[in-house]
Enzyme design. Sequence first.
Site, PDB file in Angstrom:
ATOM      1  N   VAL A 111       0.846  -1.183   0.000  1.00  0.00           N
ATOM      2  CA  VAL A 111       0.000   0.000   0.000  1.00  0.00           C
ATOM      3  C   VAL A 111       0.882   1.233   0.000  1.00  0.00           C
ATOM      4  O   VAL A 111       1.807   1.341   0.805  1.00  0.00           O
ATOM      5  CB  VAL A 111      -0.878   0.020   1.276  1.00  0.00           C
ATOM      6  CG1 VAL A 111      -1.809   1.224   1.260  1.00  0.00           C
ATOM      7  CG2 VAL A 111      -1.672  -1.272   1.401  1.00  0.00           C
ATOM      8  N   CYS A 112       0.615   2.159  -0.917  1.00  0.00           N
ATOM      9  CA  CYS A 112       1.368   3.413  -0.903  1.00  0.00           C
ATOM     10  C   CYS A 112       0.562   4.469  -0.177  1.00  0.00           C
ATOM     11  O   CYS A 112      -0.321   5.097  -0.740  1.00  0.00           O
ATOM     12  CB  CYS A 112       1.701   3.872  -2.322  1.00  0.00           C
ATOM     13  SG  CYS A 112       2.836   5.264  -2.303  1.00  0.00           S
ATOM     14  N   LEU A 113       0.827   4.607   1.093  1.00  0.00           N
ATOM     15  CA  LEU A 113       0.138   5.616   1.892  1.00  0.00           C
ATOM     16  C   LEU A 113       1.232   6.318   2.698  1.00  0.00           C
ATOM     17  O   LEU A 113       1.954   5.668   3.465  1.00  0.00           O
ATOM     18  CB  LEU A 113      -0.892   4.941   2.819  1.00  0.00           C
ATOM     19  CG  LEU A 113      -1.695   5.868   3.732  1.00  0.00           C
ATOM     20  CD1 LEU A 113      -2.546   6.826   2.908  1.00  0.00           C
ATOM     21  CD2 LEU A 113      -2.588   5.050   4.663  1.00  0.00           C
TER      22      LEU A 113
END
Lengths: 183, 449
Positions: A111-113
């Site tokens: 996840v790119c957060l």
Amino acid sequence: MIKLFKVKEKQRELAENASGGAPIKKQTAGELRLHKDISELNLPKSCAMHFPNGKDDLMNFEVSIRPDEGYYMGGTFLFSFQVSPIYPHEAPKVKCKTKVYHPNIDLEGNVCLNILREDWKPVLNINTVIYGLYHLFTEPNYEDPLNHDAAAVLRENPKLFESNVRRAMAGGYVGQIFFPRCM
Amino acid sequence: MADTSPQPSRSRDLDKLLLRPGNLVGPRFEPGPETRDDLQAYARVLVVGAGGLGCELLKDLALTGFRNLDVIDMDRIEVTNLNRQFLFRLEDVGKPKAEVAAKRVMERISGVNIVPHFCRIEDKDISFYNDFNIIALGLDSIEARSYINGVACSFLEYDSYNNPREETIKPMVDGGTEGFKGHARVILPGITPCFECTIWLFPPQVKFPLCTLAETPRTAAHCIEYAHLIKWNEVHGGTAFDPDDPEHMKWVYNEALKRAELFGIPGVTYSLTQGVVKNIIPAIASTNAIISAACALETLKIATECSKTLSNYLSYNGTQGVHTKVTEFERDKDCLVCGPGVLIEVEPSVTLQKFIYLLEEHPKLWLSRASVSHQGKNLYLQAPTVLEEMTRSNLSQTLFNLMGKVTRDIVHVNGTATKNDQKISCMRKLLVVFKGTDGVADMDTAGGA
């Protein structure tokens, strides 16, 4: 303190054969803080938590998110959380367990957060992370792509992106990739 | 011809500190050979870690006159350790660090007894740690320091005036190095800040955004992290990456190299790959030696009171010239790990529900909606619903039973406190004492069994 050591050594010899108590599980500072985070959670109805290891292991849990607006409305997405003993010095490790067609989540569940990596700060908490994840579904963002193809489609042709998302969530192929149903 | 002057005593330098009075000595220090003999006979020190710092520490402590040492380390010797972990030889590669280190020091320094423990620090019972008078730390991770700190602080007890009971203080001396920089600190739980009081001292770890790794790598480290965090899972799915497996490391290196070529980025090497993946900072032998010397001296000072201890944090920087500075950090008075906790006396018949209600009324707490945990067991959680349901049945049980019928113990609670008409969320450590059990109500005679 050496006199004290001397006294203690004598006591130790006396106590040598006295049986010790059962080994106690050490509660880490990370667990204590997580305990606080969890008991103060204030989640929207669209998010639910599961504790697969029961009430005494809060360090590993799952969150399911069911967006009630946007491209992903109606889908259910499961995330696993792994929390380190030095939490909140270190961000929780979060993976998406549901295969999803999403510009900011790759097919392996990465996840790119920002708040999960480069922008994590100890003042943030589990609630912030869950809201951050929820936000990814209402506002997918093609500027920070992890799934390059999905990001390109969202940028070039939002209508096609929308139909791709619906197809993936209903269980089907987008391009060469199969997505299991998650609605 | 023959040297007729008598052999200087082995403890000649030590005697300068222990046989003479001084202005900075502790109140109980009595100069004389008895102190020296007691040091050898009664002081037991645990060295945690047998790596760069640990090797130095063992040697320094043994030469300082400590004779009862234990060393604990879970690692085996690697070739890359040999340049600075001077107790190890080429033929030792693959052997447990703790065992070889103990053996080498005992061979060189007669009279010292070192017991090695080749295992993880978590594998030992808490009581193992209580057998030592001082714990010296030569570690490279925050996790391990935090763990030992938690263990050492768990022995700490306070009297009814919230002063720490001296016999329950487990002193720690912590060393750490990073390239040309290092620190040495003295932690006397209950007196000086514990590790958790000052955990903010550690800078946040540098983490690259995943999308940068996936899309726009700019540095060699980006390429390595891409191979390590993204490509590995794509290709190896179920197999977890093992940083200690050379095959895994080689694979990541090759993938990183391919990616670097694709984006025209120079600088990916095998050793950089190891460095980035394992978060290795180059270790400098002389920094280790300097920090270890400071730690060994502090250990001696704590044991003998031959001088005031460092108060309480020494930083050393040898990057340009030499810079050292001592900073006196302050305790976090509400520290959940080393703080005294709020004393709560209750009847053994009190149910958990009633206890939670009592916290609301308690003049030092005013804590409402409390969630309660004891020794890693969650007795009651207010939220989320799943956990509330799982713990609800505990509400009608007595706290005494839920806590395993101990006479007194620490519990942690969190909830909402009202302070100056403002509601704030807070977490508190409580010392629960059950009235009428073993006469424990009187704290001063409670003792610390």
